[in-house]
Design an enzyme around this catalytic site. Structure first.
Site, PDB file in Angstrom:
ATOM      1  N   CYS A  71       0.841  -1.195   0.000  1.00 49.69           N
ATOM      2  CA  CYS A  71       0.000   0.000   0.000  1.00 49.69           C
ATOM      3  C   CYS A  71       0.875   1.243   0.000  1.00 49.69           C
ATOM      4  O   CYS A  71       1.675   1.440   0.917  1.00 49.69           O
ATOM      5  CB  CYS A  71      -0.894  -0.022   1.237  1.00 49.69           C
ATOM      6  SG  CYS A  71      -1.791   1.505   1.444  1.00 49.69           S
ATOM      7  N   CYS A  77      -1.803   6.465   6.534  1.00 48.53           N
ATOM      8  CA  CYS A  77      -3.088   5.903   6.962  1.00 48.53           C
ATOM      9  C   CYS A  77      -3.090   5.508   8.432  1.00 48.53           C
ATOM     10  O   CYS A  77      -4.013   5.819   9.169  1.00 48.53           O
ATOM     11  CB  CYS A  77      -3.439   4.710   6.083  1.00 48.53           C
ATOM     12  SG  CYS A  77      -4.702   3.639   6.750  1.00 48.53           S
ATOM     13  N   CYS A  80      -2.125   0.165   9.224  1.00 51.26           N
ATOM     14  CA  CYS A  80      -1.075  -0.861   9.304  1.00 51.26           C
ATOM     15  C   CYS A  80       0.185  -0.195   9.841  1.00 51.26           C
ATOM     16  O   CYS A  80       0.634   0.798   9.286  1.00 51.26           O
ATOM     17  CB  CYS A  80      -0.755  -1.416   7.916  1.00 51.26           C
ATOM     18  SG  CYS A  80      -2.108  -2.304   7.148  1.00 51.26           S
ATOM     19  N   GLN A 286     -16.319 -11.268  13.658  1.00 53.92           N
ATOM     20  CA  GLN A 286     -14.860 -11.244  13.568  1.00 53.92           C
ATOM     21  C   GLN A 286     -14.435 -10.751  12.190  1.00 53.92           C
ATOM     22  O   GLN A 286     -15.002 -11.184  11.187  1.00 53.92           O
ATOM     23  CB  GLN A 286     -14.289 -12.649  13.800  1.00 53.92           C
ATOM     24  CG  GLN A 286     -14.211 -13.047  15.251  1.00 53.92           C
ATOM     25  CD  GLN A 286     -15.551 -13.464  15.819  1.00 53.92           C
ATOM     26  OE1 GLN A 286     -16.520 -13.616  15.089  1.00 53.92           O
ATOM     27  NE2 GLN A 286     -15.600 -13.634  17.110  1.00 53.92           N
ATOM     28  N   TYR A 315     -17.208 -13.907  28.400  1.00 53.47           N
ATOM     29  CA  TYR A 315     -16.943 -12.859  27.405  1.00 53.47           C
ATOM     30  C   TYR A 315     -17.274 -13.442  26.019  1.00 53.47           C
ATOM     31  O   TYR A 315     -16.454 -13.424  25.108  1.00 53.47           O
ATOM     32  CB  TYR A 315     -15.490 -12.388  27.446  1.00 53.47           C
ATOM     33  CG  TYR A 315     -14.972 -12.079  28.830  1.00 53.47           C
ATOM     34  CD1 TYR A 315     -15.045 -10.784  29.332  1.00 53.47           C
ATOM     35  CD2 TYR A 315     -14.430 -13.075  29.639  1.00 53.47           C
ATOM     36  CE1 TYR A 315     -14.573 -10.485  30.609  1.00 53.47           C
ATOM     37  CE2 TYR A 315     -13.960 -12.791  30.909  1.00 53.47           C
ATOM     38  CZ  TYR A 315     -14.029 -11.500  31.389  1.00 53.47           C
ATOM     39  OH  TYR A 315     -13.556 -11.217  32.649  1.00 53.47           O
ATOM     40  N   GLU A 336     -21.987 -12.569  28.479  1.00 51.88           N
ATOM     41  CA  GLU A 336     -21.507 -11.421  27.707  1.00 51.88           C
ATOM     42  C   GLU A 336     -22.228 -10.164  28.185  1.00 51.88           C
ATOM     43  O   GLU A 336     -23.415 -10.194  28.496  1.00 51.88           O
ATOM     44  CB  GLU A 336     -21.768 -11.699  26.208  1.00 51.88           C
ATOM     45  CG  GLU A 336     -21.831 -10.511  25.291  1.00 51.88           C
ATOM     46  CD  GLU A 336     -20.516  -9.762  25.160  1.00 51.88           C
ATOM     47  OE1 GLU A 336     -19.454 -10.392  25.076  1.00 51.88           O
ATOM     48  OE2 GLU A 336     -20.568  -8.517  25.175  1.00 51.88           O
ATOM     49  N   ASP A 385     -12.473 -15.230  26.832  1.00 57.87           N
ATOM     50  CA  ASP A 385     -11.959 -14.466  25.684  1.00 57.87           C
ATOM     51  C   ASP A 385     -12.204 -12.986  25.980  1.00 57.87           C
ATOM     52  O   ASP A 385     -13.020 -12.338  25.332  1.00 57.87           O
ATOM     53  CB  ASP A 385     -12.700 -14.916  24.411  1.00 57.87           C
ATOM     54  CG  ASP A 385     -12.169 -14.241  23.143  1.00 57.87           C
ATOM     55  OD1 ASP A 385     -11.162 -13.506  23.218  1.00 57.87           O
ATOM     56  OD2 ASP A 385     -12.769 -14.448  22.071  1.00 57.87           O
ATOM     57  N   CYS A 412      -6.281 -11.116  23.597  1.00 59.21           N
ATOM     58  CA  CYS A 412      -5.811 -10.163  22.584  1.00 59.21           C
ATOM     59  C   CYS A 412      -4.740  -9.238  23.174  1.00 59.21           C
ATOM     60  O   CYS A 412      -4.365  -8.252  22.558  1.00 59.21           O
ATOM     61  CB  CYS A 412      -6.975  -9.371  21.995  1.00 59.21           C
ATOM     62  SG  CYS A 412      -7.993  -8.582  23.237  1.00 59.21           S
TER      63      CYS A 412
HETATM   64  N1  SAH Z   1     -15.524 -14.759  21.497  1.00 59.26           N
HETATM   65  C1  SAH Z   1     -16.336 -13.616  21.206  1.00 59.26           C
HETATM   66  C2  SAH Z   1     -15.559 -12.325  21.155  1.00 59.26           C
HETATM   67  C3  SAH Z   1     -14.968 -11.898  22.480  1.00 59.26           C
HETATM   68  S1  SAH Z   1     -14.391 -10.265  22.461  1.00 59.26           S
HETATM   69  C4  SAH Z   1     -17.063 -13.829  19.883  1.00 59.26           C
HETATM   70  O1  SAH Z   1     -16.784 -14.771  19.173  1.00 59.26           O
HETATM   71  O2  SAH Z   1     -17.939 -13.031  19.542  1.00 59.26           O
HETATM   72  C5  SAH Z   1     -14.630  -9.817  24.147  1.00 59.26           C
HETATM   73  C6  SAH Z   1     -16.084  -9.668  24.541  1.00 59.26           C
HETATM   74  O3  SAH Z   1     -16.150  -9.381  25.924  1.00 59.26           O
HETATM   75  C7  SAH Z   1     -16.816  -8.520  23.855  1.00 59.26           C
HETATM   76  O4  SAH Z   1     -17.944  -9.034  23.217  1.00 59.26           O
HETATM   77  C8  SAH Z   1     -17.199  -7.577  25.007  1.00 59.26           C
HETATM   78  O5  SAH Z   1     -18.447  -6.958  24.805  1.00 59.26           O
HETATM   79  C9  SAH Z   1     -17.248  -8.529  26.164  1.00 59.26           C
HETATM   80  N2  SAH Z   1     -17.054  -7.976  27.517  1.00 59.26           N
HETATM   81  C10 SAH Z   1     -16.303  -6.908  27.901  1.00 59.26           C
HETATM   82  N3  SAH Z   1     -16.290  -6.792  29.244  1.00 59.26           N
HETATM   83  C11 SAH Z   1     -17.054  -7.811  29.733  1.00 59.26           C
HETATM   84  C12 SAH Z   1     -17.400  -8.234  31.065  1.00 59.26           C
HETATM   85  N4  SAH Z   1     -16.964  -7.585  32.128  1.00 59.26           N
HETATM   86  N5  SAH Z   1     -18.176  -9.318  31.185  1.00 59.26           N
HETATM   87  C13 SAH Z   1     -18.624 -10.002  30.100  1.00 59.26           C
HETATM   88  N6  SAH Z   1     -18.323  -9.633  28.835  1.00 59.26           N
HETATM   89  C14 SAH Z   1     -17.550  -8.565  28.649  1.00 59.26           C
END
Ligand code: SAH
Length: 485
Positions: A71, A77, A80, A286, A315, A336, A385, A412
């Site tokens: 790019c 930008c 990246c 995603q 999460y 969630e 997650d 992450c």
């Molecule tokens: N595995 C999930 C993505 C996880 S990303 C999927 O496939 O969709 C992290 C997630 O945690 C987000 O959706 C966010 O909204 C949520 N989150 C953030 N803080 C949180 C908390 N204290 N308790 C529960 N969920 C939470």
């Protein structure tokens, strides 16, 4: 070291935000667009006591890992950060970051970490991997209607419709929209005056289904002569959904709440592995489905689910991991915080005929302890997650009390992963495996996954409070955020 000094620096490392890091006279300098392996000349822009920020003025000896970026506007930008670094070197860097954090923050032995870490999983094709693009529409310096990105802190847009990590269709779609705006005299939105109509264009593509969605975000209720635009856009193979999103607020938030379908369905469909998802312009999905599939299959492998087992997915977002697990487990429970994501998770379970998944809206650190104290819930496997800040202490404490056989941690941010693994390890869990999975090539984002197994009931009933010091880590990160950009 003083401001405006010129220094020669050999870049030894990269910061988590992609600046090259090198030393001059024992002083640590962060230099944007300098890469590990480079020797550069740089001008000091800001000097603190022990570190500072410098501007690259000349590459004296380029790093052997430098490549020609695809790019031409990647530097301006900002999407990246490390496109001019070979993809293999990018993976090597990310792998090193994970291992270093596990040793430095997690307190695990280096040799042990090296022995349990699996090779980082990279992409076969590190370009065109993003299934979603959001382009602002505005005027360039000459007053032409363009799509691209905001230049620095200004409101003028640098045109760029051919993003190297987005799908090739983006360019064609954006050009059709710009041509329509010109012909039909539709004005772009102007942030300063609040006038004008077209704010952003959102494009999504289902990689497995080939379906394409276009959503035009407008500062108004209708798009004049929209049939002319629809007529053009429907000529693109895979077009499945064309809609408007109404956002009349003076805000940086891209999307408003109201959607109007102009043509086709109000959603597209895509698959991750063999699980089908319905994606609307407002829903989360995603952005790199191919790598997500690899990551979540790794999560399934690490979970090692036996028939009859119960899994909690904390999460859980739109329930992707929950549904992966539901194929093998007796029961799956997802937690969630975002109610809309839970609605999607329930819909996704239904669409896929998986009736053994139950979803709860709430904070993991509140729902889990409450259900454990009041209902005595139990888990064979707990998957987490969490967002970058990692798991809350109350969440980890409850996991330790519940004593699942296995914990799978999808992360992450390797720093918070390491902090949390230290706590779990002190509470009777052994770190068995770690693997990096690259979700965002050319950026410094590092995604990883870890498997822990219960080895003892040690401390499992007590509150475990180990103070892991992430302050240093975040201090440097914050300093970069404030001063370095
Ligand atoms: N595995 C999930 C993505 C996880 S990303 C999927 O496939 O969709 C992290 C997630 O945690 C987000 O959706 C966010 O909204 C949520 N989150 C953030 N803080 C949180 C908390 N204290 N308790 C529960 N969920 C939470």
């Amino acid at each position: 070291m003083n401001k405006n000094d010129y220094v020669t620096v050999t870049i030894e490392d990269m910061s988590t935000t992609g600046e090259g890091i090198g030393k001059a006279d024992g002083f640590t300098l962060f230099i944007k667009d300098a890469y590990v392996g480079d020797t550069v000349e740089a001008k000091v822009m800001k000097a603190k006591k022990t570190y500072g920020f410098a501007k690259l003025t000349k590459i004296i000896t380029p790093s052997p890992d430098r490549v020609t970026p695809r790019c031409p506007i990647h530097k301006a930008c900002g999407g990246c950060q490390i496109q001019a670094l070979s993809y293999n070197k990018q993976l090597e860097l990310k792998d090193k970051i994970i291992k270093n954090d596990l040793v430095r923050i997690g307190g695990f032995e280096e040799e042990y970490i090296n022995s349990i870490t699996e090779p980082i999983i990279g992409m076969e094709e590190p370009y065109h991997y993003r299934n979603k693009a959001q382009y602002p529409i505005g005027l360039d310096k000459e007053g032409n209607v363009v799509a691209g990105f905001y230049a620095g802190r200004t409101h003028s847009i640098i045109p760029g419709t051919d993003c190297a990590i987005g799908v090739p269709e983006n360019k064609e779609i954006l050009e059709m929209i710009l041509a329509y705006m010109k012909t039909c005299k539709v004005a772009p939105y102007d942030e300063k005056s609040g006038k004008g109509l077209v704010r952003h264009v959102l494009i999504r593509k289902g990689f497995k289904t080939g379906e394409i969605m276009v959503c035009v975000i407008i500062n108004g209720k209708t798009l004049p002569k929209s049939e002319i635009l629809v007529d053009k856009l429907t000529g693109i193979p895979g077009m499945a959904s064309i809609s408007l999103n109404i956002n009349e607020k003076n805000t940086n938030v891209i999307m408003g709440d109201t959607l109007k379908t102009l043509w086709g369905r109000d959603y597209i469909e895509d698959y991750i592995d063999d699980i089908k998802f319905r994606i609307s312009p407002l829903s989360f999905f995603q952005v790199n489905p191919q790598q997500t599939e690899k990551l979540y299959n790794k999560a399934l492998e690490y979970a090692g689910i036996q028939p009859g087992e119960t899994v909690w997915d904390l999460y859980c977002g739109i329930g992707t991991i929950s549904l992966f697990m539901a194929k093998k487990a007796e029961r799956v429970y997802g937690v969630e915080i975002v109610p809309e994501a839970i609605e999607d998770a329930r819909d996704n379970a239904r669409i896929n005929g998986l009736d053994n998944a139950t979803f709860y809206v709430g904070k993991a650190e509140e729902v889990l302890p409450e259900k454990y104290e009041k209902e005595g819930i139990f888990a064979d496997v707990i998957v987490v997650d969490p967002p970058r800040k990692g798991c809350d202490k109350d969440c980890l404490d409850t996991i330790l009390k519940m004593q699942p056989k296995r914990v799978v941690y999808v992360s992450c941010d390797p720093a918070t992963l390491s902090r949390d693994l230290k706590i779990l390890a002190a509470g009777g869990y052994e770190l068995k495996k770690v693997c990096g999975v690259d979700q965002f090539g050319h950026t410094m984002h590092v995604e990883s996954i870890a498997l822990l197994e219960r080895v003892s009931n040690r401390k499992a009933d007590a509150k475990v409070h180990i103070d892991v010091d992430l302050e240093d880590y975040y201090r440097i990160k914050d300093a970069q955020g404030k001063d370095g950009k």
